[in-house]
Design a protein around this motif. Structure first.
Motif: not given
Length: 255
Positions: A81-88
């Motif tokens: 979730e953190e990964g997706k959020l950052f690259f989003s």
């Protein structure tokens, strides 16, 4: 108007019909998540501002244009979730630039890496100095330029993006980027670049804003699916950044 914090700065200065947006960060003008979020919101707001016709995107200082994603935030990602959020964050900025009703003119004064190259690709016209070398370093740390890929491909074509991305430790010079379509004009000095930029932007700002808006829409035709595509790519990148390979590569880099 401006906001300055430990995690980066973002200033918008409006002169006549031109909005100058300047971002900065002590770590090579790299992007933390909050700075990306504020930049996307800035483009959305300027898009709806009836008093401006053109946006200029620049970064602080006379050296690095953009160092891409924040190294500290990359190493702090612990779950999907953190990964997706950052690259989003990069996805939202590119989509905000794509849908902004005003033409966005980029000013690239120096080296740019990763997400910063994507930022340049999302501009409608780019002035660059001879020092504006580019590099896509993602593959070397175990991820890939998935989120910025569509913007790069739209400007440069797949062959150039392939050449750039599969040589992740090699800098391509500003003239290479110009020849491939990423940069519109390259100048020997920052002073020459700024003189030409100011002249061109003041000319653009004097043209029919409706005509600029309608033409920009045409130039970005066929990209409406990016709203979903770039977020899907962000999720894949978020997964890759959690891989053992990437964790090891980032820890070596940190040392």
């Amino acid at each position: 108007m401006g906001i300055k914090r430990e995690n980066g700065s973002l200033y918008t200065k409006i002169e006549g019909k031109v909005a100058h947006v300047e971002f900065g960060h002590p770590a090579g003008n790299s992007f933390v998540a909050e700075l990306l979020d504020r930049l996307a919101n800035t483009f959305h707001n300027l898009s709806e501002n009836p008093n401006i016709s053109v946006v200029v995107l620049k970064s602080e200082g006379d050296r690095v244009f953009c160092g891409g994603a924040s190294f500290n935030e990359l190493t702090a990602i612990t779950n999907l979730e953190e990964g997706k959020l950052f690259f989003s964050g990069f996805a939202h900025v590119i989509n905000a630039m794509r849908t902004c009703k005003k033409p966005i003119i980029g000013r690239v004064q120096g080296k740019t890496v990763g997400g910063g190259v994507g930022l340049a690709a999302a501009c409608d016209y780019v002035f660059a100095s001879v020092n504006a070398s580019i590099r896509l370093s993602e593959i070397s740390i175990g991820i890939a330029p998935l989120v910025i890929g569509p913007a790069l491909e739209r400007k440069m074509g797949k062959a150039a993006v392939s050449e750039l991305s599969f040589s992740p430790t090699e800098w391509k010079n500003a003239y290479w980027a110009n020849e491939k379509g990423l940069f519109s004009k390259v100048f020997d000095t920052i002073e020459e670049m700024d003189k030409e930029l100011d002249f061109s932007v003041s000319q653009l700002a004097g043209y029919n804003p409706k005509a600029l808006q309608e033409w920009k829409k045409v130039l970005w035709e066929g990209t409406s699916h990016w709203n979903d595509l770039l977020l899907e790519r962000a999720a894949i990148t978020g997964k890759l950044v959690l891989s053992e390979f990437t964790k090891n590569a980032l820890s070596k880099f940190k040392k």
